[in-house]
Design an enzyme around this catalytic site. Structure first.
Site, short mmCIF file in Angstrom:
data_model
loop_
_atom_site.label_atom_id
_atom_site.label_comp_id
_atom_site.label_asym_id
_atom_site.label_seq_id
_atom_site.Cartn_x
_atom_site.Cartn_y
_atom_site.Cartn_z
N GLU A 28 14.92 10.60 41.11
CA GLU A 28 15.89 11.63 41.47
C GLU A 28 16.04 11.58 42.99
O GLU A 28 15.13 11.95 43.72
CB GLU A 28 15.40 13.01 41.02
CG GLU A 28 16.29 14.15 41.42
CD GLU A 28 15.71 15.51 41.07
OE1 GLU A 28 16.22 16.51 41.62
OE2 GLU A 28 14.74 15.57 40.28
N ASP B 151 16.12 24.73 47.68
CA ASP B 151 14.99 23.94 48.18
C ASP B 151 14.01 24.78 48.98
O ASP B 151 14.39 25.65 49.77
CB ASP B 151 15.50 22.79 49.06
CG ASP B 151 16.36 21.81 48.29
OD1 ASP B 151 16.08 21.63 47.09
OD2 ASP B 151 17.28 21.22 48.88
#
EC number: 4.2.1.20
Length: 266
Positions: free
Chosen positions: A54, A65
């Site tokens: 990924e 994030d």
């Protein structure tokens, strides 16, 4: 395998399941700490047991994030990352390892680049599809149509807060695997995975999902093993990014080997 024929993520995961194991999906941002090293790092993931890669697209507003990944993507941006670097990286990685490469990206960069143009470039580079954390299937009709044309996988996210109707919609639209978010927070290391992950995977199966992978918060081989007791794959990002930042590709390889030891179920 032609670069114009995307590798099937679901086929790779199915083979792991048939062998009595679970899949390991490893995340790294493109361009961290620099483009060449990020390519070497992704290859090291594959060579040390990752089944699917990924690759994250650095973005200026990464709402999902945690701090470790934010710092890494900000470094990549500061170093001059450009979106075309994603295709350079995918092509270079696929020339060295025969492993599916998914691109994880917020949707705005794809829109700015052009959905069809982005998809065609990804196919040409040998990529397998997109993970799109900030769009839902009902707002992704252009992407769904484009992925049907190109054969790219489309991985949508499901959260513990999702309604049953939303889960059914997500399962129906997904190709590759459903990305089950193990907690309601942002990415990062956690000593205990949220018990809601197991319930979410059960709900996704009831909604018709045949392939579900769990991510966010997985940081050691024991957690990988526990997730694979009920899910088809374990997704790890922060622990890998931290290893790369702290000790370079060598430390990343060691960490990956340790984590993927948790995939064996026999």
């Amino acid at each position: 395998m032609s670069a114009s024929t995307p590798l099937s993520v679901s086929d790779v995961i199915a083979r792991r399941k048939a062998a009595g194991s679970g899949a390991f999906i490893g995340y790294l941002p493109v361009g961290f700490p620099d483009l060449a090293t990020s390519i070497d790092a992704a290859v090291a993931l594959a060579e040390n047991g990752a089944d699917v890669l990924e690759l994250g697209v650095p973005y200026s507003d990464p709402v999902m994030d945690g701090l470790v990944i934010q710092r890494a993507t900000q470094q990549a941006l500061s170093n001059g990352f450009r979106l075309r670097d994603v295709f350079t990286a995918v092509e270079a990685i696929r020339s060295r390892v025969d492993i599916p490469v998914l691109v994880m990206t917020y949707w705005n960069p794809v829109l700015q680049f052009g959905v069809d143009r982005f998809a065609d470039a990804l196919v040409s580079a040998g990529g397998s599809g997109l993970i799109t954390p900030d769009i839902t299937p009902d707002s992704a009709l252009d992407w769904i149509a484009t992925s049907e044309r190109t054969g790219l996988d489309r991985v949508f996210l499901a959260a513990p807060s999702s309604t049953d109707a939303r889960l059914r919609e997500t399962v129906a639209a997904t190709r590759g695997f459903v990305y089950a978010v193990s907690t309601m927070g942002i990415t990062g290391l956690r000593t205990d995975l949220d018990a809601a992950a197991r319930t979410l995977v059960d709900r996704l199966r009831e909604a018709g999902s045949s392939t579900t992978c769990v991510g966010i918060g997985i940081s050691n081989a024991d957690q990988v093993s526990r997730v694979l007791e009920y899910a088809d794959g374990a997704i790890v990002g922060t622990a890998l990014v931290k290893a790369l930042g702290d000790g370079g590709v060598r430390e990343l390889a060691r960490t990956t080997s340790s984590l993927t030891s948790g995939t064996s179920l026999v």
